[in-house]
Design an enzyme around this catalytic site. Structure first.
Site, PDB file in Angstrom:
ATOM      1  N   THR A 126      41.170  33.665  30.458  1.00 54.40           N
ATOM      2  CA  THR A 126      41.403  34.114  31.831  1.00 54.40           C
ATOM      3  C   THR A 126      40.633  33.265  32.833  1.00 54.40           C
ATOM      4  OG1 THR A 126      40.830  35.931  33.333  1.00 54.40           O
ATOM      5  CG2 THR A 126      39.597  35.834  31.307  1.00 54.40           C
ATOM      6  N   ASP A 127      41.130  33.208  34.063  1.00 55.44           N
ATOM      7  CA  ASP A 127      40.408  32.486  35.116  1.00 55.44           C
ATOM      8  C   ASP A 127      39.106  33.196  35.489  1.00 55.44           C
ATOM      9  OD1 ASP A 127      41.505  34.696  36.420  1.00 55.44           O
ATOM     10  OD2 ASP A 127      42.223  33.576  38.157  1.00 55.44           O
ATOM     11  N   GLU A 128      38.971  34.480  35.053  1.00 58.48           N
ATOM     12  CA  GLU A 128      37.773  35.233  35.442  1.00 58.48           C
ATOM     13  C   GLU A 128      36.508  34.664  34.823  1.00 58.48           C
ATOM     14  OE1 GLU A 128      38.289  39.494  35.606  1.00 58.48           O
ATOM     15  OE2 GLU A 128      40.441  39.283  35.866  1.00 58.48           O
ATOM     16  N   TYR A 151      33.676  42.239  31.031  1.00 54.86           N
ATOM     17  CA  TYR A 151      34.951  41.715  30.502  1.00 54.86           C
ATOM     18  C   TYR A 151      34.953  40.190  30.532  1.00 54.86           C
ATOM     19  CZ  TYR A 151      39.745  39.929  30.781  1.00 54.86           C
ATOM     20  OH  TYR A 151      40.878  39.181  30.597  1.00 54.86           O
ATOM     21  N   LYS A 155      34.974  37.277  27.503  1.00 58.19           N
ATOM     22  CA  LYS A 155      36.014  36.241  27.365  1.00 58.19           C
ATOM     23  C   LYS A 155      35.375  34.849  27.407  1.00 58.19           C
ATOM     24  CE  LYS A 155      39.982  36.728  27.196  1.00 58.19           C
ATOM     25  NZ  LYS A 155      40.911  36.934  26.057  1.00 58.19           N
TER      26      LYS A 155
HETATM   27  P1  NAD Z   1      46.572  44.452  27.109  1.00 54.71           P
HETATM   28  O1  NAD Z   1      45.341  45.265  27.284  1.00 54.71           O
HETATM   29  O2  NAD Z   1      47.846  44.901  27.753  1.00 54.71           O
HETATM   30  O3  NAD Z   1      46.890  44.281  25.540  1.00 54.71           O
HETATM   31  C1  NAD Z   1      45.905  44.001  24.588  1.00 54.71           C
HETATM   32  C2  NAD Z   1      46.526  44.184  23.201  1.00 54.71           C
HETATM   33  O4  NAD Z   1      45.540  43.819  22.217  1.00 54.71           O
HETATM   34  C3  NAD Z   1      46.939  45.631  22.904  1.00 54.71           C
HETATM   35  O5  NAD Z   1      48.198  45.647  22.269  1.00 54.71           O
HETATM   36  C4  NAD Z   1      45.851  46.122  21.956  1.00 54.71           C
HETATM   37  O6  NAD Z   1      46.280  47.139  21.060  1.00 54.71           O
HETATM   38  C5  NAD Z   1      45.508  44.835  21.226  1.00 54.71           C
HETATM   39  N1  NAD Z   1      44.147  44.859  20.662  1.00 54.71           N
HETATM   40  C6  NAD Z   1      42.996  45.231  21.275  1.00 54.71           C
HETATM   41  N2  NAD Z   1      41.963  45.117  20.434  1.00 54.71           N
HETATM   42  C7  NAD Z   1      42.454  44.647  19.263  1.00 54.71           C
HETATM   43  C8  NAD Z   1      41.867  44.305  18.020  1.00 54.71           C
HETATM   44  N3  NAD Z   1      40.552  44.447  17.809  1.00 54.71           N
HETATM   45  N4  NAD Z   1      42.664  43.845  17.029  1.00 54.71           N
HETATM   46  C9  NAD Z   1      44.012  43.717  17.233  1.00 54.71           C
HETATM   47  N5  NAD Z   1      44.615  44.048  18.377  1.00 54.71           N
HETATM   48  C10 NAD Z   1      43.847  44.495  19.390  1.00 54.71           C
HETATM   49  O7  NAD Z   1      46.174  42.998  27.579  1.00 54.71           O
HETATM   50  P2  NAD Z   1      47.047  41.877  28.340  1.00 54.71           P
HETATM   51  O8  NAD Z   1      46.975  42.104  29.794  1.00 54.71           O
HETATM   52  O9  NAD Z   1      48.359  41.756  27.675  1.00 54.71           O
HETATM   53  O10 NAD Z   1      46.165  40.589  28.014  1.00 54.71           O
HETATM   54  C11 NAD Z   1      46.391  39.830  26.835  1.00 54.71           C
HETATM   55  C12 NAD Z   1      45.406  38.666  26.795  1.00 54.71           C
HETATM   56  O11 NAD Z   1      45.581  37.857  27.955  1.00 54.71           O
HETATM   57  C13 NAD Z   1      43.944  39.098  26.791  1.00 54.71           C
HETATM   58  O12 NAD Z   1      43.244  38.250  25.922  1.00 54.71           O
HETATM   59  C14 NAD Z   1      43.498  38.897  28.228  1.00 54.71           C
HETATM   60  O13 NAD Z   1      42.122  38.623  28.290  1.00 54.71           O
HETATM   61  C15 NAD Z   1      44.339  37.703  28.624  1.00 54.71           C
HETATM   62  N6  NAD Z   1      44.656  37.586  30.066  1.00 54.71           N
HETATM   63  C16 NAD Z   1      45.183  38.656  30.734  1.00 54.71           C
HETATM   64  C17 NAD Z   1      45.521  38.490  32.089  1.00 54.71           C
HETATM   65  C18 NAD Z   1      46.150  39.624  32.873  1.00 54.71           C
HETATM   66  O14 NAD Z   1      46.358  39.484  34.071  1.00 54.71           O
HETATM   67  N7  NAD Z   1      46.508  40.743  32.255  1.00 54.71           N
HETATM   68  C19 NAD Z   1      45.288  37.275  32.737  1.00 54.71           C
HETATM   69  C20 NAD Z   1      44.740  36.203  31.994  1.00 54.71           C
HETATM   70  C21 NAD Z   1      44.437  36.376  30.655  1.00 54.71           C
HETATM   71  P1  TYD Z   2      42.906  44.414  38.307  1.00 59.87           P
HETATM   72  O1  TYD Z   2      44.380  44.631  38.226  1.00 59.87           O
HETATM   73  O2  TYD Z   2      42.004  45.370  37.636  1.00 59.87           O
HETATM   74  O3  TYD Z   2      42.648  42.928  37.817  1.00 59.87           O
HETATM   75  P2  TYD Z   2      41.261  42.035  37.865  1.00 59.87           P
HETATM   76  O4  TYD Z   2      40.133  42.904  38.219  1.00 59.87           O
HETATM   77  O5  TYD Z   2      41.178  41.567  36.454  1.00 59.87           O
HETATM   78  O6  TYD Z   2      41.512  40.960  38.859  1.00 59.87           O
HETATM   79  O7  TYD Z   2      42.490  44.376  39.843  1.00 59.87           O
HETATM   80  C1  TYD Z   2      43.090  43.480  40.743  1.00 59.87           C
HETATM   81  C2  TYD Z   2      42.399  43.646  42.079  1.00 59.87           C
HETATM   82  O8  TYD Z   2      42.682  44.965  42.584  1.00 59.87           O
HETATM   83  C3  TYD Z   2      40.885  43.562  41.989  1.00 59.87           C
HETATM   84  O9  TYD Z   2      40.382  42.917  43.170  1.00 59.87           O
HETATM   85  C4  TYD Z   2      40.431  45.013  41.959  1.00 59.87           C
HETATM   86  C5  TYD Z   2      41.480  45.708  42.803  1.00 59.87           C
HETATM   87  N1  TYD Z   2      41.761  47.111  42.419  1.00 59.87           N
HETATM   88  C6  TYD Z   2      41.724  48.133  43.398  1.00 59.87           C
HETATM   89  O10 TYD Z   2      41.465  47.878  44.578  1.00 59.87           O
HETATM   90  N2  TYD Z   2      41.984  49.404  42.996  1.00 59.87           N
HETATM   91  C7  TYD Z   2      42.275  49.716  41.707  1.00 59.87           C
HETATM   92  O11 TYD Z   2      42.473  50.937  41.403  1.00 59.87           O
HETATM   93  C8  TYD Z   2      42.330  48.676  40.735  1.00 59.87           C
HETATM   94  C9  TYD Z   2      42.646  48.961  39.298  1.00 59.87           C
HETATM   95  C10 TYD Z   2      42.071  47.375  41.132  1.00 59.87           C
END
Ligand code: NAD
Ligand code: TYD
Length: 341
Positions: A126-128, A151, A155
């Protein structure tokens, strides 16, 4: 590539990726390893469950014996690691599962890949991990890691382990770092699906602080195409950033949602800010564009409309999630905040 192993394929991005790869490459089989935490939902892949090229294995990436067994079932051409605890607010409530899955899980998975001589590994990051930006600039792959939440720290730790394995053992890894995803099947704890689903029920939406934080939104399918490009053509040892070039302040996004859903401003609640809340994320994805021939294709406006339409059509999917463990989490995260707003 003929057979790949995906972890976390029942989550938001993983399920979109599995569907994208299965439908786009008739010669490809996928093994999906998922622990089915609160965020893992097999329903997300119901439409491909009966496809002979798809296999599901229920288990934990941190379980050495289990992972060894799955990789021992037959050779794979690559592993793509999506499995993670993924929500910043939950990492503030309890960082334990983040350390266990995101760090230890990555280590166990890489050790098993080394043992079974898996020729390619993609770490979905992630970019975070880069921390927070001020008003100007964007993260490049050379931006120093400076994670600010449990988090993002977990990562970043995983990314450093991947880097260390590549440097020390020649472990064949590529790391991808993407900005905030949105699209179908996103768990309604993240901003967009939470706000869309609340507004559809005429419930208030909790904006942290003044809503001035900026995120760079990318459609999940653009991210999936990026991961596919990194998987097939990424240089081993390289990092690739992906982003949508769609920066928006949370409050502007909230107002846009109200407009698109025809809901009143009175549903906005400004609530107590997230501790350590990163101000701004923005991604410079020129390397991926130049070296992988990738670029984001979905405009934020069309992607957002399509995502809203998906949530309108999938109210039962949302209702099933919101009826379970979710209620406890929502009360813990928002109960006091909303009563004080
Ligand atoms: P999500 O929370 O929707 O899904 C995570 C999945 O991983 C779930 O199906 C969960 O059951 C599974 N999981 C959790 N722990 C596990 C374990 N110990 N063993 C096997 N499976 C396990 O997450 P997402 O939003 O789909 O993100 C997927 C990946 O992409 C993550 O690594 C996250 O850090 C990365 N990512 C997410 C975003 C975003 O905006 N959502 C952006 C950049 C990177
Ligand atoms: P989020 O979807 O949790 O992603 P991330 O924190 O990984 O960027 O949040 C996106 C943005 O929205 C972040 O600046 C936090 C804000 N946010 C709220 O203002 N209210 C909320 O209830 C949530 C979940 C996020």
């Amino acid at each position: 590539m003929q057979r790949i192993l995906v972890t976390g394929g029942c989550g938001f991005i993983g399920s979109n990726f599995v569907r994208h790869m299965i439908s786009g490459d008739p010669g490809l089989s996928i093994v999906n390893v998922d622990k089915l935490t609160y965020a893992g939902n097999p329903e997300n892949l119901q439409d491909i469950e009966s496809d002979a090229r798809y296999t599901f294995r229920h288990g934990d990436i941190g379980d050495r014996v289990f992972i060894d067994g799955v990789l021992g079932e037959g050779p794979v051409d690559a592993v793509v690691n999506f499995a993670a605890e993924s929500h910043v607010d939950r990492s503030i409530l309890d960082s334990g599962p983040f350390v266990q899955t995101n760090i230890v899980g990555t280590q166990v998975l890489m050790d098993a890949c080394r043992k079974h001589q898996v020729p390619r590994y993609v770490q979905v990051s992630t970019d975070e991990v880069y921390g927070s930006l001020g008003d100007e600039g964007a993260f490049t792959e050379e931006t120093p890691l400076a994670p600010n939440s449990p988090y993002s720290a977990s990562k970043a730790a995983a990314d450093l382990l991947v880097r260390g394995y590549h440097h020390t053992f020649g472990f064949p890894a590529v790391i991808t770092r993407c900005s905030n995803n949105y699209g179908p099947y996103q768990f309604p704890e993240k901003l967009l699906p939470l706000f869309i689903s609340n507004l559809l029920e005429n419930k208030p939406v909790p904006v942290y602080g003044k809503g001035e934080n900026v995120r760079d939104w990318i459609h999940v399918m653009d991210h999936c195409r990026g991961i596919e490009a990194a998987l097939r053509n990424g240089q081993l040892g390289a990092v690739y950033n992906f982003g949508g070039r769609s920066e928006m302040r949370n409050i502007d996004l909230t107002r846009l949602l109200l407009k698109l859903l025809d809901r009143p401003e009175s549903l906005i609640r400004y609530v107590q800010d997230r501790p350590g809340h990163d101000l701004r994320y923005a991604i410079d994805c020129t390397r991926a564009e130049r070296e992988l021939g990738w670029k984001p294709q979905v405009t934020f406006e069309s992607g957002l409309r399509e995502t809203i339409a998906w949530y309108v059509q999938h109210t039962e999917w949302v209702a099933r999630i919101k009826s379970g463990e979710y209620t406890r989490y929502y009360d813990q995260q928002y109960g006091d905040r909303l009563s004080q707003s």
